[in-house]
Design a protein around this motif. Sequence first.
Motif, PDB file in Angstrom:
ATOM      1  N   GLU A 267       0.809  -1.221   0.000  1.00 27.93           N
ATOM      2  CA  GLU A 267       0.000   0.000   0.000  1.00 27.93           C
ATOM      3  C   GLU A 267       0.839   1.267   0.000  1.00 27.93           C
ATOM      4  OE1 GLU A 267      -3.601   2.096   2.602  1.00 27.93           O
ATOM      5  OE2 GLU A 267      -3.037   0.006   2.974  1.00 27.93           O
ATOM      6  N   ASP A 268       1.842   1.345   0.876  1.00 25.42           N
ATOM      7  CA  ASP A 268       2.627   2.568   1.019  1.00 25.42           C
ATOM      8  C   ASP A 268       3.967   2.399   0.300  1.00 25.42           C
ATOM      9  OD1 ASP A 268       3.846   4.915   1.741  1.00 25.42           O
ATOM     10  OD2 ASP A 268       4.058   4.402   3.875  1.00 25.42           O
ATOM     11  N   LEU A 269       4.117   3.098  -0.816  1.00 25.40           N
ATOM     12  CA  LEU A 269       5.354   3.021  -1.590  1.00 25.40           C
ATOM     13  C   LEU A 269       6.211   4.276  -1.427  1.00 25.40           C
ATOM     14  CD1 LEU A 269       3.964   1.516  -4.942  1.00 25.40           C
ATOM     15  CD2 LEU A 269       5.033   0.302  -3.029  1.00 25.40           C
ATOM     16  N   SER A 270       5.817   5.152  -0.524  1.00 31.63           N
ATOM     17  CA  SER A 270       6.578   6.382  -0.327  1.00 31.63           C
ATOM     18  C   SER A 270       7.923   6.070   0.316  1.00 31.63           C
ATOM     19  CB  SER A 270       5.795   7.356   0.558  1.00 31.63           C
ATOM     20  OG  SER A 270       5.609   6.806   1.860  1.00 31.63           O
ATOM     21  N   GLY A 271       8.890   6.944   0.046  1.00 35.72           N
ATOM     22  CA  GLY A 271      10.185   6.817   0.686  1.00 35.72           C
ATOM     23  C   GLY A 271      11.078   5.739   0.107  1.00 35.72           C
ATOM     24  N   LEU A 272      10.683   5.146  -1.006  1.00 39.39           N
ATOM     25  CA  LEU A 272      11.506   4.118  -1.633  1.00 39.39           C
ATOM     26  C   LEU A 272      12.547   4.760  -2.545  1.00 39.39           C
ATOM     27  CD1 LEU A 272       8.746   1.482  -2.436  1.00 39.39           C
ATOM     28  CD2 LEU A 272      10.611   1.244  -0.787  1.00 39.39           C
ATOM     29  N   PRO A 273      13.607   4.036  -2.881  1.00 35.97           N
ATOM     30  CA  PRO A 273      14.666   4.621  -3.707  1.00 35.97           C
ATOM     31  C   PRO A 273      14.236   4.852  -5.152  1.00 35.97           C
ATOM     32  CG  PRO A 273      15.106   2.294  -3.300  1.00 35.97           C
ATOM     33  CD  PRO A 273      13.956   2.683  -2.413  1.00 35.97           C
ATOM     34  N   ARG A 274      14.971   5.708  -5.800  1.00 36.81           N
ATOM     35  CA  ARG A 274      14.790   5.998  -7.222  1.00 36.81           C
ATOM     36  C   ARG A 274      14.614   4.680  -7.990  1.00 36.81           C
ATOM     37  NH1 ARG A 274      16.300  10.417 -10.200  1.00 36.81           N
ATOM     38  NH2 ARG A 274      17.116  11.288  -8.249  1.00 36.81           N
ATOM     39  N   ALA A 275      13.627   4.640  -8.894  1.00 38.44           N
ATOM     40  CA  ALA A 275      13.304   3.398  -9.598  1.00 38.44           C
ATOM     41  C   ALA A 275      13.450   3.556 -11.104  1.00 38.44           C
ATOM     42  CB  ALA A 275      11.885   2.954  -9.263  1.00 38.44           C
ATOM     43  N   LEU A 276      14.046   2.551 -11.722  1.00 38.43           N
ATOM     44  CA  LEU A 276      14.100   2.420 -13.169  1.00 38.43           C
ATOM     45  C   LEU A 276      13.266   1.196 -13.516  1.00 38.43           C
ATOM     46  CD1 LEU A 276      17.958   2.842 -13.684  1.00 38.43           C
ATOM     47  CD2 LEU A 276      16.230   4.641 -13.590  1.00 38.43           C
ATOM     48  N   VAL A 277      12.179   1.394 -14.253  1.00 39.20           N
ATOM     49  CA  VAL A 277      11.249   0.299 -14.548  1.00 39.20           C
ATOM     50  C   VAL A 277      11.113   0.152 -16.060  1.00 39.20           C
ATOM     51  CG1 VAL A 277       8.969  -0.673 -14.121  1.00 39.20           C
ATOM     52  CG2 VAL A 277       9.989   0.866 -12.422  1.00 39.20           C
ATOM     53  N   TYR A 278      11.294  -1.073 -16.533  1.00 39.56           N
ATOM     54  CA  TYR A 278      11.238  -1.346 -17.968  1.00 39.56           C
ATOM     55  C   TYR A 278      10.296  -2.511 -18.236  1.00 39.56           C
ATOM     56  CZ  TYR A 278      15.423   1.459 -17.636  1.00 39.56           C
ATOM     57  OH  TYR A 278      16.300   2.471 -17.349  1.00 39.56           O
ATOM     58  N   THR A 279       9.495  -2.378 -19.292  1.00 32.89           N
ATOM     59  CA  THR A 279       8.588  -3.449 -19.674  1.00 32.89           C
ATOM     60  C   THR A 279       8.780  -3.770 -21.152  1.00 32.89           C
ATOM     61  OG1 THR A 279       6.790  -1.918 -20.205  1.00 32.89           O
ATOM     62  CG2 THR A 279       6.866  -2.796 -17.955  1.00 32.89           C
ATOM     63  N   ALA A 280       8.284  -4.944 -21.550  1.00 36.41           N
ATOM     64  CA  ALA A 280       8.336  -5.394 -22.934  1.00 36.41           C
ATOM     65  C   ALA A 280       6.920  -5.483 -23.479  1.00 36.41           C
ATOM     66  CB  ALA A 280       9.031  -6.757 -23.021  1.00 36.41           C
ATOM     67  N   GLY A 281       6.742  -5.149 -24.739  1.00 37.22           N
ATOM     68  CA  GLY A 281       5.408  -5.144 -25.323  1.00 37.22           C
ATOM     69  C   GLY A 281       4.776  -6.516 -25.400  1.00 37.22           C
ATOM     70  N   PHE A 282       5.589  -7.544 -25.648  1.00 39.27           N
ATOM     71  CA  PHE A 282       5.089  -8.902 -25.840  1.00 39.27           C
ATOM     72  C   PHE A 282       5.396  -9.735 -24.598  1.00 39.27           C
ATOM     73  CE2 PHE A 282       5.097  -6.941 -29.854  1.00 39.27           C
ATOM     74  CZ  PHE A 282       4.199  -7.616 -30.663  1.00 39.27           C
ATOM     75  N   ASP A 283       4.720  -9.384 -23.514  1.00 39.64           N
ATOM     76  CA  ASP A 283       5.043  -9.956 -22.202  1.00 39.64           C
ATOM     77  C   ASP A 283       3.798  -9.944 -21.322  1.00 39.64           C
ATOM     78  OD1 ASP A 283       6.084 -10.668 -19.740  1.00 39.64           O
ATOM     79  OD2 ASP A 283       7.569  -9.060 -19.666  1.00 39.64           O
ATOM     80  N   PRO A 284       3.399 -11.095 -20.766  1.00 43.04           N
ATOM     81  CA  PRO A 284       2.257 -11.112 -19.849  1.00 43.04           C
ATOM     82  C   PRO A 284       2.427 -10.182 -18.655  1.00 43.04           C
ATOM     83  CG  PRO A 284       2.880 -13.351 -20.461  1.00 43.04           C
ATOM     84  CD  PRO A 284       3.946 -12.445 -20.990  1.00 43.04           C
ATOM     85  N   LEU A 285       3.671  -9.859 -18.297  1.00 39.83           N
ATOM     86  CA  LEU A 285       3.940  -9.026 -17.127  1.00 39.83           C
ATOM     87  C   LEU A 285       3.909  -7.524 -17.435  1.00 39.83           C
ATOM     88  CD1 LEU A 285       6.893 -11.006 -15.472  1.00 39.83           C
ATOM     89  CD2 LEU A 285       4.429 -11.312 -15.159  1.00 39.83           C
ATOM     90  N   ARG A 286       3.624  -7.156 -18.696  1.00 41.41           N
ATOM     91  CA  ARG A 286       3.726  -5.744 -19.077  1.00 41.41           C
ATOM     92  C   ARG A 286       2.846  -4.848 -18.214  1.00 41.41           C
ATOM     93  NH1 ARG A 286       0.370  -3.772 -23.405  1.00 41.41           N
ATOM     94  NH2 ARG A 286       0.830  -5.680 -24.541  1.00 41.41           N
ATOM     95  N   ASP A 287       1.590  -5.205 -18.044  1.00 40.72           N
ATOM     96  CA  ASP A 287       0.656  -4.347 -17.302  1.00 40.72           C
ATOM     97  C   ASP A 287       1.109  -4.110 -15.869  1.00 40.72           C
ATOM     98  OD1 ASP A 287      -1.057  -3.926 -19.389  1.00 40.72           O
ATOM     99  OD2 ASP A 287      -2.654  -5.230 -18.651  1.00 40.72           O
ATOM    100  N   GLN A 288       1.521  -5.173 -15.195  1.00 37.94           N
ATOM    101  CA  GLN A 288       1.858  -4.998 -13.779  1.00 37.94           C
ATOM    102  C   GLN A 288       3.132  -4.187 -13.593  1.00 37.94           C
ATOM    103  OE1 GLN A 288       3.540  -8.862 -11.863  1.00 37.94           O
ATOM    104  NE2 GLN A 288       1.995  -9.562 -13.333  1.00 37.94           N
ATOM    105  N   GLY A 289       4.077  -4.273 -14.535  1.00 40.83           N
ATOM    106  CA  GLY A 289       5.267  -3.435 -14.438  1.00 40.83           C
ATOM    107  C   GLY A 289       4.936  -1.970 -14.601  1.00 40.83           C
ATOM    108  N   GLU A 290       4.078  -1.665 -15.584  1.00 37.97           N
ATOM    109  CA  GLU A 290       3.671  -0.277 -15.803  1.00 37.97           C
ATOM    110  C   GLU A 290       2.856   0.254 -14.626  1.00 37.97           C
ATOM    111  OE1 GLU A 290       1.262   2.515 -19.043  1.00 37.97           O
ATOM    112  OE2 GLU A 290       1.517   0.365 -19.402  1.00 37.97           O
ATOM    113  N   ALA A 291       1.955  -0.566 -14.102  1.00 39.64           N
ATOM    114  CA  ALA A 291       1.137  -0.133 -12.965  1.00 39.64           C
ATOM    115  C   ALA A 291       2.001   0.163 -11.750  1.00 39.64           C
ATOM    116  CB  ALA A 291       0.104  -1.208 -12.631  1.00 39.64           C
ATOM    117  N   PHE A 292       3.017  -0.653 -11.535  1.00 38.13           N
ATOM    118  CA  PHE A 292       3.911  -0.437 -10.395  1.00 38.13           C
ATOM    119  C   PHE A 292       4.694   0.859 -10.571  1.00 38.13           C
ATOM    120  CE2 PHE A 292       7.800  -1.895  -7.887  1.00 38.13           C
ATOM    121  CZ  PHE A 292       7.223  -1.623  -6.663  1.00 38.13           C
ATOM    122  N   ALA A 293       5.173   1.111 -11.786  1.00 36.58           N
ATOM    123  CA  ALA A 293       5.906   2.354 -12.039  1.00 36.58           C
ATOM    124  C   ALA A 293       5.028   3.569 -11.753  1.00 36.58           C
ATOM    125  CB  ALA A 293       6.398   2.376 -13.487  1.00 36.58           C
ATOM    126  N   LYS A 294       3.764   3.505 -12.179  1.00 35.65           N
ATOM    127  CA  LYS A 294       2.850   4.620 -11.942  1.00 35.65           C
ATOM    128  C   LYS A 294       2.593   4.820 -10.457  1.00 35.65           C
ATOM    129  CE  LYS A 294       0.412   4.467 -16.377  1.00 35.65           C
ATOM    130  NZ  LYS A 294      -0.852   4.160 -17.077  1.00 35.65           N
TER     131      LYS A 294
END
Length: 344
Positions: A267-294
């Motif tokens: 729930e609380d993602l504040s105070g975490l370190p700088r994040a670099l998040v990358y996703t691939a277009g042809f990947d079942p995990l794409r949505d969850q990576g993007e949602a986490f970055a947001k």
Amino acid sequence: MSAQQKIVRTLMRLPAPVLRRMSKGAVLNVDGREIDPGIGFLTAQAGKGPAMETLTPAEARQATRDGFAMMNAARSKDAGVTDLTIPGPGGAMAARHYWPTSATPNKALLVYFHMGGCVIGDLDACDSFCSHIAAKTGTGVISVEYRMAPEHVFPAAADDAIAAFRWVRDHSTEFGGTPDMVGVGGDSAGGMLAAIVAQEMKRAGETSPNVQLLIYPWVNMTADGGTMISCGDCAPLNTSTMRWFERLYMPADADKTSPKASPGLVEDLSGLPRALVYTAGFDPLRDQGEAFAKRLEQAGVPVTFREYGDMPHGFTAMGGVSKRAAAVADEIIDDLASAFQAAS
């Protein structure tokens, strides 16, 4: 370069229309995205083999090892490498230290965890990528081989990752680093472990990673819609294989929403370190990576997010046969260098 790599590289220089005709059976278009022609050809060949979930874990590990050996780029000539072991909750863990031999070394270190659904993969899977990080950024890298399922189920991999980060942080000066300049990273399940480490250090009130590198991360074990469906038949990773990993790693009574299982649901993602998040277009995990970055960005965390819409899951291990995959990996490495500089 192996003879097999030379053959594949030669084939991938064929015109895009020819490669597409040779890629029959592969998922080449999904959600308005079109896969790189060469990568599409590769995934078509991968799709001709037996489904991973029909293999034993030992067979799947060997098949993956063989695949990575064929597709991966060579280790950088500008990186020194030493194998070592570090202590963990279940005993000694194999690890590999990379350092720059040509670039000017800095005081940063990166603890890295390989892909594989907590079931397959090893230090060799990310050997090339880690060596190029060290060579191009001047940052030392410690790649760690954590315990895997079904021999060691949840939360063994998470506990190993946490212990590994603590050990490297506390021994950072032995590797030319400092405790407050140790980042954490990984791809796929390794990205999940990196996110878990960052969150656990925050909860414990300890010196945390200053950067988290999350490449097509698996951060939500409860995800069942979106790209888990639309990319369900993609290669080399499909939804059936993801469910197989989950069944082997998570006991029937385990909580999939636990912070050590689904860091993307915390729930609380504040105070975490700088994040670099990358996703691939042809990947079942794409949505969850993007949602986490947001969600990280909404919590005030500095975030760099990129989607490589023409790439599949696992592209960091394809640089030996795909110029496009190699270029993408280089861009991620450049981002990492900038992130360490900003964090310092």
